[in-house]
Design a protein around this motif. Structure first.
Motif, short mmCIF file in Angstrom:
data_model
loop_
_atom_site.label_atom_id
_atom_site.label_comp_id
_atom_site.label_asym_id
_atom_site.label_seq_id
_atom_site.Cartn_x
_atom_site.Cartn_y
_atom_site.Cartn_z
N SER A 65 61.08 18.77 76.58
CA SER A 65 61.56 17.55 77.34
C SER A 65 60.28 17.21 78.32
CB SER A 65 62.97 17.79 77.93
OG SER A 65 63.15 16.63 79.09
N ASN A 66 59.40 16.33 77.92
CA ASN A 66 58.51 16.28 78.74
C ASN A 66 58.91 15.28 80.10
OD1 ASN A 66 56.37 17.15 77.41
ND2 ASN A 66 56.08 15.22 76.11
N ARG A 67 60.08 14.57 79.85
CA ARG A 67 60.72 13.72 81.03
C ARG A 67 61.14 15.24 82.13
NH1 ARG A 67 64.60 8.85 80.85
NH2 ARG A 67 62.90 8.38 79.65
N GLU A 68 61.66 16.15 81.70
CA GLU A 68 62.20 17.01 82.66
C GLU A 68 60.95 17.79 83.25
OE1 GLU A 68 65.31 17.38 83.93
OE2 GLU A 68 65.81 15.91 82.53
N MET A 69 59.87 18.06 82.61
CA MET A 69 58.80 18.49 83.10
C MET A 69 58.24 17.82 84.11
SD MET A 69 56.99 20.64 79.76
CE MET A 69 55.19 20.38 80.19
N ALA A 70 58.15 16.51 83.71
CA ALA A 70 57.56 15.40 84.56
C ALA A 70 58.21 15.48 86.10
CB ALA A 70 57.14 13.98 84.17
N LYS A 71 59.46 15.42 86.04
CA LYS A 71 60.28 15.55 87.35
C LYS A 71 59.78 16.67 88.04
CE LYS A 71 64.35 13.65 85.66
NZ LYS A 71 65.68 14.07 85.20
N VAL A 72 59.78 17.76 87.58
CA VAL A 72 59.28 19.29 88.21
C VAL A 72 57.95 18.85 88.73
CG1 VAL A 72 58.61 21.55 88.08
CG2 VAL A 72 60.70 20.73 86.94
N LYS A 73 56.86 18.41 87.90
CA LYS A 73 55.43 18.35 87.99
C LYS A 73 55.21 17.40 89.46
CE LYS A 73 53.47 19.27 83.61
NZ LYS A 73 52.81 18.70 82.47
N SER A 74 56.18 16.15 89.49
CA SER A 74 55.81 15.30 90.37
C SER A 74 56.29 15.74 91.74
CB SER A 74 56.67 13.91 90.24
OG SER A 74 58.17 14.15 90.20
N ASP A 75 57.20 16.73 91.99
CA ASP A 75 57.80 17.25 92.98
C ASP A 75 57.13 18.55 93.30
OD1 ASP A 75 59.39 15.00 93.73
OD2 ASP A 75 61.35 15.93 92.70
N ALA A 76 56.27 19.19 92.57
CA ALA A 76 56.00 20.64 92.65
C ALA A 76 55.40 20.80 94.20
CB ALA A 76 54.89 20.93 91.69
N TRP A 77 54.29 19.75 94.51
CA TRP A 77 53.58 19.98 95.74
C TRP A 77 54.55 20.18 97.03
CZ3 TRP A 77 53.76 16.44 99.72
CH2 TRP A 77 54.21 15.27 99.30
N LYS A 78 55.40 19.48 96.89
CA LYS A 78 56.35 19.44 98.08
C LYS A 78 56.83 20.77 98.74
CE LYS A 78 58.29 14.85 96.88
NZ LYS A 78 59.44 14.04 96.52
N GLU A 79 57.00 21.62 97.83
CA GLU A 79 57.24 23.00 98.31
C GLU A 79 56.08 23.77 99.04
OE1 GLU A 79 57.99 27.32 96.00
OE2 GLU A 79 58.34 25.48 95.16
N PHE A 80 54.98 22.98 99.06
CA PHE A 80 53.97 23.86 99.80
C PHE A 80 53.45 23.01 100.92
CE2 PHE A 80 53.57 25.26 95.49
CZ PHE A 80 54.05 26.65 95.72
N GLN A 81 54.04 21.83 101.29
CA GLN A 81 53.79 20.88 102.16
C GLN A 81 53.40 21.30 103.48
OE1 GLN A 81 56.46 17.45 102.43
NE2 GLN A 81 58.02 18.87 102.46
N LYS A 82 53.90 22.39 104.01
CA LYS A 82 53.54 23.07 105.17
C LYS A 82 52.50 23.82 105.37
CE LYS A 82 58.19 22.55 106.91
NZ LYS A 82 59.43 23.35 107.36
N GLU A 83 51.86 24.28 104.21
CA GLU A 83 50.67 24.89 104.09
C GLU A 83 49.38 24.32 104.61
OE1 GLU A 83 50.35 28.29 103.47
OE2 GLU A 83 52.49 28.40 102.71
N GLN A 84 48.62 24.56 105.32
CA GLN A 84 47.40 23.93 105.58
C GLN A 84 46.21 24.42 104.75
OE1 GLN A 84 47.14 21.65 108.27
NE2 GLN A 84 49.51 22.07 108.19
N ASN A 85 45.30 23.58 104.29
CA ASN A 85 44.25 23.84 103.75
C ASN A 85 44.49 24.29 102.13
OD1 ASN A 85 41.53 23.32 103.65
ND2 ASN A 85 40.92 25.36 104.64
#
Length: 169
Positions: A65-85
Protein backbone atom coordinates in the motif's frame (compact mmCIF):
# COMPACT_ATOMS: atom_id res chain seq x y z
CA UNK A 1 26.22 18.89 16.44
CA UNK A 2 24.30 17.53 13.47
CA UNK A 3 21.73 14.85 14.16
CA UNK A 4 20.52 12.43 11.49
CA UNK A 5 17.24 10.55 11.66
CA UNK A 6 15.67 8.20 9.17
CA UNK A 7 12.47 6.42 8.26
CA UNK A 8 12.29 3.41 5.97
CA UNK A 9 10.08 0.39 5.25
CA UNK A 10 10.69 -3.36 5.07
CA UNK A 11 8.94 -6.58 4.22
CA UNK A 12 10.91 -9.85 4.23
CA UNK A 13 14.25 -8.11 3.66
CA UNK A 14 16.48 -10.56 5.56
CA UNK A 15 18.52 -11.30 2.42
CA UNK A 16 19.06 -7.58 1.74
CA UNK A 17 19.94 -6.52 5.29
CA UNK A 18 23.67 -7.42 5.04
CA UNK A 19 23.94 -5.27 1.91
CA UNK A 20 21.79 -2.32 2.95
CA UNK A 21 22.59 -1.84 6.63
CA UNK A 22 26.28 -1.01 6.09
CA UNK A 23 25.13 2.12 4.24
CA UNK A 24 22.79 3.19 7.02
CA UNK A 25 25.49 2.42 9.59
CA UNK A 26 28.14 4.34 7.68
CA UNK A 27 25.95 7.46 7.40
CA UNK A 28 25.91 7.79 11.19
CA UNK A 29 22.19 7.74 11.93
CA UNK A 30 21.26 8.73 15.45
CA UNK A 31 18.01 6.86 14.97
CA UNK A 32 16.61 4.89 12.04
CA UNK A 33 12.95 3.94 12.35
CA UNK A 34 12.14 0.89 10.27
CA UNK A 35 8.46 0.25 9.63
CA UNK A 36 8.15 -3.49 9.09
CA UNK A 37 5.10 -4.71 7.17
CA UNK A 38 4.70 -7.93 9.18
CA UNK A 39 7.74 -9.76 7.80
CA UNK A 40 7.65 -13.54 8.09
CA UNK A 41 11.41 -14.06 7.77
CA UNK A 42 14.25 -12.92 10.10
CA UNK A 43 14.02 -9.24 9.10
CA UNK A 44 12.99 -7.92 12.52
CA UNK A 45 15.46 -10.13 14.41
CA UNK A 46 18.35 -9.00 12.18
CA UNK A 47 17.44 -5.31 12.37
CA UNK A 48 17.28 -5.38 16.16
CA UNK A 49 21.03 -6.14 16.21
CA UNK A 50 21.70 -2.51 15.25
CA UNK A 51 21.50 -0.21 18.31
CA UNK A 52 20.43 2.85 16.28
CA UNK A 53 17.46 1.00 14.70
CA UNK A 54 13.95 1.04 16.10
CA UNK A 55 11.57 -1.43 14.43
CA UNK A 56 7.89 -0.53 14.38
CA UNK A 57 5.06 -2.72 13.07
CA UNK A 58 3.31 -1.55 9.94
CA UNK A 59 0.39 -3.73 8.89
CA UNK A 60 -1.29 -3.19 5.53
CA UNK A 61 -3.21 -6.46 5.67
CA UNK A 62 -0.81 -8.35 3.45
CA UNK A 63 -1.10 -5.92 0.54
CA UNK A 64 1.43 -3.43 -0.71
CA UNK A 65 0.00 0.00 0.00
CA UNK A 66 1.87 3.03 -1.28
CA UNK A 67 -0.95 5.16 0.09
CA UNK A 68 -0.38 3.93 3.66
CA UNK A 69 3.38 4.35 3.26
CA UNK A 70 2.86 7.89 1.96
CA UNK A 71 0.88 8.79 5.09
CA UNK A 72 3.74 7.66 7.32
CA UNK A 73 6.35 9.36 5.12
CA UNK A 74 4.51 12.68 5.10
CA UNK A 75 4.36 12.81 8.91
CA UNK A 76 7.69 11.16 9.74
CA UNK A 77 9.60 14.40 10.38
CA UNK A 78 7.09 15.61 13.00
CA UNK A 79 8.39 13.17 15.59
CA UNK A 80 11.74 14.96 15.49
CA UNK A 81 10.49 18.54 15.29
CA UNK A 82 11.97 19.50 18.67
CA UNK A 83 15.44 18.39 17.62
CA UNK A 84 17.80 21.21 16.70
CA UNK A 85 20.18 20.99 13.75
CA UNK A 86 18.55 17.77 12.56
CA UNK A 87 18.24 16.21 9.14
CA UNK A 88 15.87 13.42 8.19
CA UNK A 89 16.11 10.79 5.47
CA UNK A 90 12.89 9.17 4.25
CA UNK A 91 12.97 6.36 1.70
CA UNK A 92 12.45 2.71 0.87
CA UNK A 93 14.79 0.12 2.37
CA UNK A 94 16.52 -0.65 -0.93
CA UNK A 95 17.20 3.03 -1.68
CA UNK A 96 20.41 3.76 0.13
CA UNK A 97 22.34 6.97 0.57
CA UNK A 98 25.90 7.00 -0.62
CA UNK A 99 28.60 9.39 0.49
CA UNK A 100 32.28 8.55 0.48
CA UNK A 101 33.32 10.22 3.72
CA UNK A 102 31.98 11.57 7.00
CA UNK A 103 28.34 12.15 6.14
CA UNK A 104 27.49 14.20 9.24
CA UNK A 105 30.39 16.58 8.51
CA UNK A 106 29.03 16.90 4.98
CA UNK A 107 25.55 17.71 6.34
CA UNK A 108 27.06 20.29 8.68
CA UNK A 109 28.87 21.90 5.76
CA UNK A 110 25.68 21.95 3.69
CA UNK A 111 23.81 23.50 6.65
CA UNK A 112 26.41 26.24 6.99
CA UNK A 113 26.16 26.92 3.25
CA UNK A 114 22.39 27.35 3.61
CA UNK A 115 21.12 24.10 2.10
CA UNK A 116 17.84 22.76 3.47
CA UNK A 117 17.18 19.89 1.06
CA UNK A 118 19.64 17.57 -0.64
CA UNK A 119 18.93 15.24 -3.50
CA UNK A 120 21.71 12.98 -2.33
CA UNK A 121 23.35 10.36 -4.56
CA UNK A 122 21.86 6.95 -4.01
CA UNK A 123 22.61 3.39 -5.05
CA UNK A 124 20.42 1.29 -7.31
CA UNK A 125 21.05 -2.18 -5.96
CA UNK A 126 21.53 -4.17 -9.17
CA UNK A 127 24.09 -6.85 -9.79
CA UNK A 128 24.61 -9.78 -12.14
CA UNK A 129 24.96 -12.07 -9.15
CA UNK A 130 23.40 -11.91 -5.73
CA UNK A 131 24.44 -12.07 -3.02
CA UNK A 132 27.92 -10.66 -3.42
CA UNK A 133 30.02 -11.61 -0.44
CA UNK A 134 32.15 -9.03 1.39
CA UNK A 135 31.25 -6.14 -0.92
CA UNK A 136 28.96 -3.17 -0.62
CA UNK A 137 26.40 -2.74 -3.39
CA UNK A 138 28.27 0.04 -5.20
CA UNK A 139 31.41 -2.12 -5.36
CA UNK A 140 29.65 -4.88 -7.30
CA UNK A 141 27.24 -3.02 -9.57
CA UNK A 142 27.47 -4.34 -13.13
CA UNK A 143 24.22 -2.88 -14.41
CA UNK A 144 22.71 0.22 -12.95
CA UNK A 145 24.70 2.93 -11.32
CA UNK A 146 25.25 5.36 -8.53
CA UNK A 147 22.96 8.19 -9.45
CA UNK A 148 21.59 11.39 -8.05
CA UNK A 149 23.10 14.71 -7.18
CA UNK A 150 21.86 18.24 -6.72
CA UNK A 151 19.56 18.26 -9.76
CA UNK A 152 18.70 14.62 -10.37
CA UNK A 153 17.99 11.53 -8.36
CA UNK A 154 15.37 9.26 -6.89
CA UNK A 155 11.90 10.63 -6.46
CA UNK A 156 10.96 8.22 -3.68
CA UNK A 157 13.63 9.23 -1.19
CA UNK A 158 14.29 12.56 0.41
CA UNK A 159 16.80 14.16 2.75
CA UNK A 160 16.04 17.51 4.36
CA UNK A 161 16.79 19.72 7.32
CA UNK A 162 13.72 19.65 9.55
CA UNK A 163 13.69 23.20 10.95
CA UNK A 164 14.56 24.92 7.71
CA UNK A 165 11.63 23.77 5.64
CA UNK A 166 8.89 24.22 8.22
CA UNK A 167 8.38 26.94 10.75
CA UNK A 168 8.06 24.92 13.91
CA UNK A 169 7.00 26.62 17.12
Amino acid sequence: MIKLFGVTFTYNESVMIPYVMPYFERMGFDKLIVYDNMSTDDTVKLLKKYPFVEVRPFDTGGKKSNREMAKVKSDAWKEFQKEQNAWIYIGDFDEVLYYNGDFKSYLNKMSLEGYDYLNQPMIEILSETFPVKDKLAHESVKKGSIWGGTNTGGAKMTLFKIHSLWQIT
